[in-house]
Write a protein that holds these residues in place. Structure first.
Motif, short mmCIF file in Angstrom:
data_model
loop_
_atom_site.label_atom_id
_atom_site.label_comp_id
_atom_site.label_asym_id
_atom_site.label_seq_id
_atom_site.Cartn_x
_atom_site.Cartn_y
_atom_site.Cartn_z
N GLY A 29 -6.89 -3.28 0.80
CA GLY A 29 -6.26 -2.52 0.68
C GLY A 29 -5.70 -1.65 -0.58
O GLY A 29 -6.48 -2.85 -2.01
N GLU A 30 -5.60 -0.67 -1.05
CA GLU A 30 -5.15 -0.12 -1.86
C GLU A 30 -3.39 -0.13 -2.48
O GLU A 30 -3.28 0.75 -1.83
CB GLU A 30 -5.36 1.67 -1.73
N SER B 205 0.71 -0.88 0.47
CA SER B 205 -0.29 -0.56 0.02
C SER B 205 0.78 1.11 0.29
O SER B 205 0.40 2.34 0.01
CB SER B 205 -1.28 0.39 1.03
N CYS C 17 -0.52 -5.74 1.63
CA CYS C 17 -1.31 -5.62 1.07
C CYS C 17 -2.14 -7.35 1.15
O CYS C 17 -1.26 -7.89 0.63
CB CYS C 17 -1.66 -4.85 -0.01
#
Length: 320
Positions: free
Chosen positions: A207-208, A180, A188
């Motif tokens: 998550g991003e 992330s 992530c």
């Protein structure tokens, strides 16, 4: 003490038409878990099935990629998962059994729980992704896996990618990591990794993801050199032992010790190395350039010659 419920046909019909009353009747003889986790085997099975659905298991490929031009060969496409779209996907699946007004009331009463359980199911798929590898995790990794148990947050961003390439079929053991942060420090968690076809890979993360690494599996570690041209090969040196701030195994700066010309140690007219000559020359180099005075056995030679697995890094710019 449990409340005894007495119902006649009239108030039963009335209860079945009232979502709040229907839920109260169900809870009267049911142990309530404060955490809201799936309680029965049926609820667990439902959570698992809906979790897989939210990770796009069973969704036709043409729903994910409506046109082949959107995912041509040798391409990668990064994406965000739309949580509202996923909720509608669950709604669509549940609507198959909704044929009467009673079914509609039942759904009004329990649909919130169903969505809650589905978020448990999404995270539960992680153990399925790891499979037998979960038994080989170290203690810290196992604790991290346990700590992340529970429902995924409704506001959590879920990201992933589709990769269509010959490397998917050529290197079946490809491994993927996502982070992330651009520095690659905050992992992530992997939720799904699947080959949708011989050359298409789907990965989904909690998550991003801002930094994705795709690499060969560690078992392909090997001796190797850097190819400069058709007949020129070099090898950068590594520190054999800790020296000041430099840890053993880290690469020596080229300003201190330029890469060795390995091609000087090839047999005449071939690409076969004279390993003994190369080892002696390498011993001399580390002694003169970095002041190494220890022994130079097969172990030290292997440390210098080992080549890491091939990896490709993608850094995603998430700024608006």
């Amino acid at each position: 003490m449990k409340t005894q419920l007495k119902l006649n046909s009239d108030n039963l019909l009335q209860a079945l038409s009232n979502p709040q009353e229907l839920k109260r009747l169900r809870d009267a003889n049911r142990h309530v878990n404060a955490l809201g986790t799936p309680l029965t085997r049926e609820e667990k099975d439902m959570a698992d099935w809906l979790g897989r659905l939210k990770l796009l298991h069973g969704v036709p490929f043409n729903y994910l990629v409506p046109d082949n031009n959107m995912l041509p060969m040798e391409s990668i496409r990064l994406f965000y998962m739309d949580s509202i779209w996923l909720d509608y996907l669950v709604e669509g699946a549940l609507s198959l059994g909704r044929s009467t007004s009673g079914d509609s009331v039942h759904d009004q009463a329990f649909l919130g729980e169903v969505h809650h359980f589905s978020r448990f199911g999404v995270r539960d798929q992680r153990s399925n992704v790891l499979g037998h590898l979960s038994f080989h995790l170290n203690h810290e990794e196992k604790q991290l896996l346990k700590a992340s148990a529970g429902p995924i947050s409704p506001t959590e961003k879920i990201t992933g990618f589709l990769l269509r390439s010959g490397v998917v079929s050529g290197w079946e053991g490809l491994q993927v990591e996502a982070f992330s942060d651009e520095a690659g420090k905050q992992s992530c968690q992997l939720l799904r990794l699947d080959h949708l076809s011989a050359n298409v890979m789907l990965c989904i993360f909690e998550g991003e993801a801002q930094h994705i690494t795709i690499h060969e599996y560690p078992e392909v570690l090997h001796f190797g050199v850097k190819i400069m041209s058709a007949d020129s090969y070099v090898k950068s040196l590594r520190y054999i032992v800790d020296q000041g701030e430099h840890k053993a195994g880290t690469q020596v700066n080229a300003a201190i010790a330029p890469p060795m010309d390995v091609s000087r140690h090839l047999r005449t007219g071939s690409r076969v190395l004279r390993m003994n000559d190369l080892a002696n020359a390498m011993h001399t180099e580390v002694k003169e350039k970095i002041g190494y005075t220890g022994s130079f056995s097969a172990a030290e030679f292997a440390l210098e010659m080992v080549q890491g697995v091939q990896a490709v890094n993608f850094k995603i710019d998430t700024t608006p």
